[in-house]
Scaffold this active site. Structure first.
Site, mmCIF file in Angstrom:
data_model
loop_
_atom_site.group_PDB
_atom_site.id
_atom_site.type_symbol
_atom_site.label_atom_id
_atom_site.label_comp_id
_atom_site.label_asym_id
_atom_site.label_seq_id
_atom_site.Cartn_x
_atom_site.Cartn_y
_atom_site.Cartn_z
ATOM 1 N N CYS A 95 -4.455 32.970 24.348
ATOM 2 C CA CYS A 95 -5.642 32.196 24.089
ATOM 3 C C CYS A 95 -5.721 32.028 22.591
ATOM 4 O O CYS A 95 -4.983 32.601 21.603
ATOM 5 C CB CYS A 95 -7.111 32.714 24.612
ATOM 6 S SG CYS A 95 -8.121 31.910 24.445
ATOM 7 N N ASP B 241 -14.369 40.778 29.748
ATOM 8 C CA ASP B 241 -14.190 40.934 28.521
ATOM 9 C C ASP B 241 -14.944 41.947 27.850
ATOM 10 O O ASP B 241 -15.906 42.440 28.321
ATOM 11 C CB ASP B 241 -14.519 39.601 27.767
ATOM 12 C CG ASP B 241 -13.882 39.609 26.121
ATOM 13 O OD1 ASP B 241 -13.258 40.681 25.900
ATOM 14 O OD2 ASP B 241 -13.926 38.583 25.317
HETATM 15 O O1 LIG Z 1 -10.666 33.795 20.550
HETATM 16 C C1 LIG Z 1 -11.808 33.296 20.127
HETATM 17 O O2 LIG Z 1 -11.966 32.948 18.591
HETATM 18 C C2 LIG Z 1 -12.957 33.298 20.710
HETATM 19 C C3 LIG Z 1 -13.844 32.566 20.293
HETATM 20 C C4 LIG Z 1 -15.248 32.838 20.989
HETATM 21 C C5 LIG Z 1 -15.149 33.108 22.206
HETATM 22 C C6 LIG Z 1 -14.299 33.771 22.708
HETATM 23 C C7 LIG Z 1 -13.105 33.676 22.042
HETATM 24 N N1 LIG Z 1 -11.759 34.336 22.641
HETATM 25 C C8 LIG Z 1 -11.576 35.192 23.864
HETATM 26 O O3 LIG Z 1 -11.935 36.398 23.773
HETATM 27 C C9 LIG Z 1 -11.018 36.989 24.552
HETATM 28 C C10 LIG Z 1 -10.689 38.339 23.712
HETATM 29 O O4 LIG Z 1 -10.312 38.216 22.351
HETATM 30 P P1 LIG Z 1 -9.272 39.500 21.821
HETATM 31 O O5 LIG Z 1 -7.921 39.488 22.555
HETATM 32 O O6 LIG Z 1 -9.952 40.640 21.828
HETATM 33 O O7 LIG Z 1 -9.148 38.890 20.414
HETATM 34 C C11 LIG Z 1 -9.751 36.168 24.548
HETATM 35 O O8 LIG Z 1 -8.730 36.506 25.377
HETATM 36 C C12 LIG Z 1 -10.322 34.838 24.453
HETATM 37 O O9 LIG Z 1 -10.560 34.421 25.737
#
Ligand SMILES: O=C(O)c1ccccc1N[C@@H]1O[C@H](COP(=O)(O)O)[C@@H](O)[C@H]1O
Length: 215
Positions: A8, A131
């Site tokens: 992502c 998440d």
């Molecule tokens: O990635 C971003 O900037 C974001 C912004 C707003 C909402 C969600 C976002 N990301 C999502 O969150 C998960 C977990 O992130 P991380 O791997 O802990 O950094 C990611 O997989 C996105 O789906």
């Protein structure tokens, strides 16, 4: 079955091709101006044409109104809408029906009672993204590199296909899958060299470890 991987927050071609070539099943584009991974519809459209058939293009939105969704969907051929804000189950159903695309709803978890929402959203969403719940002073509702206690999911039946997210990295993804039996995983900050820039080597390492047979 092999674990599906979503990479992502892609913003440029190098990260995208690393994800696709390493076997990502989903690639995500963030449409949320506060995020360091935010892309314009024009940038996302340019990247989307490089995504082969069989890899789903996911658009991530946070509490979007219909106009915001229209503005992106009229330019970018997304396959899935990811809702990552405080959208209600009714709003999830409305987005799904109005835009005619599958909806993946993010649900934040930090304690056992948060798991109840998985049932409510499981009734209306096509997919769930489980998440970590962001801390109260977080500026982003996701993408914070924050994990939750994966043991909360052990043995849990989830109504819909789902991805595990939150603080995953190449170093911990195999353990996260082992504990949760997640059918898929989603990562953003854990495979970056800087906010918004994916590190191709980390992307490849993450996908290899996520899809390796569980011992
Ligand atoms: O990635 C971003 O900037 C974001 C912004 C707003 C909402 C969600 C976002 N990301 C999502 O969150 C998960 C977990 O992130 P991380 O791997 O802990 O950094 C990611 O997989 C996105 O789906």
């Amino acid at each position: 079955m092999a674990v599906s991987v979503k990479i992502c927050g892609l913003t440029e071609a190098t990260g995208l091709s690393a994800a696709v070539e390493a076997g990502a099943r989903y690639v995500g584009f963030v449409f949320f101006p506060k995020s360091p991974r935010n892309v314009t519809p024009e940038t996302a459209a340019g990247l989307a044409v490089q995504v082969p058939l069989g890899v789903a293009k996911v658009g991530l939105f946070v509490n979007p109104d219909d106009a915001a969704l229209d503005a992106v969907l009229s330019r970018v051929p997304l396959d899935i809408i990811q809702l990552h804000g405080s959208e209600s189950p009714d709003r999830v159903a409305e987005v799904k029906s109005r835009f005619g695309l599958p909806v993946m709803k993010a649900v934040g978890i930090s304690e056992p009672q948060d798991l109840d929402a998985l049932w409510d959203y499981g009734l209306v969403a096509d997919m769930l993204l489980i998440d970590a719940k962001p801390s109260q002073n977080a500026t982003l509702p996701g993408g914070n590199g924050l994990a939750f206690d994966w043991r909360l999911l052990a043995g849990r039946q989830i109504l819909k296909p789902w991805l595990l997210a939150g603080g995953l990295t190449p170093a911990n993804v195999a353990e996260a899958i082992r504990l949760t039996r997640a059918p898929g995983v989603d990562v953003s900050s854990g495979v970056e060299s800087a906010p918004g820039i994916k590190d191709p080597a980390r992307v490849r390492d993450f996908i290899a470890r996520a899809t390796a047979p569980i011992l």
